[in-house]
Design a protein around this motif. Structure first.
Motif, short mmCIF file in Angstrom:
data_model
loop_
_atom_site.label_atom_id
_atom_site.label_comp_id
_atom_site.label_asym_id
_atom_site.label_seq_id
_atom_site.Cartn_x
_atom_site.Cartn_y
_atom_site.Cartn_z
N VAL A 125 0.86 -1.18 0.00
CA VAL A 125 0.00 0.00 0.00
C VAL A 125 0.90 1.23 0.00
N ALA A 177 -1.86 6.04 -3.58
CA ALA A 177 -3.24 5.70 -3.91
C ALA A 177 -3.27 4.50 -4.84
N ASN A 207 -9.14 1.39 -7.15
CA ASN A 207 -10.20 0.51 -6.67
C ASN A 207 -10.52 -0.50 -7.76
N TYR A 248 -9.60 0.78 -1.83
CA TYR A 248 -8.57 1.39 -0.97
C TYR A 248 -8.92 2.86 -0.81
N GLN A 249 -9.00 3.32 0.45
CA GLN A 249 -9.29 4.72 0.71
C GLN A 249 -8.37 5.24 1.80
N PRO A 250 -7.78 6.41 1.61
CA PRO A 250 -6.97 6.96 2.69
C PRO A 250 -7.87 7.36 3.86
N HIS A 251 -7.36 7.15 5.06
CA HIS A 251 -8.13 7.50 6.25
C HIS A 251 -8.25 9.01 6.32
N THR A 261 -4.64 3.59 5.76
CA THR A 261 -5.46 3.29 4.59
C THR A 261 -6.56 2.31 4.98
N VAL A 278 -8.95 -0.53 3.88
CA VAL A 278 -9.06 -1.55 2.83
C VAL A 278 -10.41 -2.24 3.03
#
Length: 125
Positions: A61, A64, A67, A87-90, A97, A99
């Motif tokens: 990871v 970015a 998805n 996958y999204q950043p917090h 990240t 997941v």
């Protein structure tokens, strides 16, 4: 003076409220406990979801990641099993990240979903 009992409407209202709060637990229990429904599909979907999450966590990871849209899972063709990873950043913690792995199966009207999420922190070199 004699007190009247509850009306049919009141009883139906109470049963509806009780069912609303208890139904998720009944569904969770029925997946593994009642052989009347085809729980093999649920078990196969759960195993596929675990494998999908393991593959997602094995990827590095960094930055970015794209998805993945829902794609068919090999071996799940008989139940139209499809999987997706996001996958999204917090939003609040830097370097973390989110997941999210999802599987879905069934007919489009009666589609079922299972979701597994985890938060991954990676140190930057």
């Amino acid at each position: 003076m004699k007190e009247q009992g509850r009306t049919t409407f009141e009883w139906l209202l109470y049963i509806g409220i009780l069912t609303f709060f208890l139904w998720p637990f009944v569904q969770l229990w029925s997946i593994q406990a009642i052989p009347a429904w085809d729980s093999d599909e649920h078990q196969r979907a759960a195993v596929a979801l675990g494998n999908l999450m393991a593959e997602a966590l094995a990827r590095p990871v960094t930055g970015a990641l794209p998805n993945q849209p829902f794609t068919p899972i090999p071996g799940g063709e008989s139940m139209s099993l499809e999987g997706s990873v996001e996958y999204q950043p917090h939003l609040e913690s830097a370097g973390m990240t989110l997941v999210r792995a999802q599987v879905r199966w069934g007919l489009p009207i009666f589609r079922k979903y299972l979701t597994l999420e985890t938060l991954v922190g990676r140190s930057r070199p």
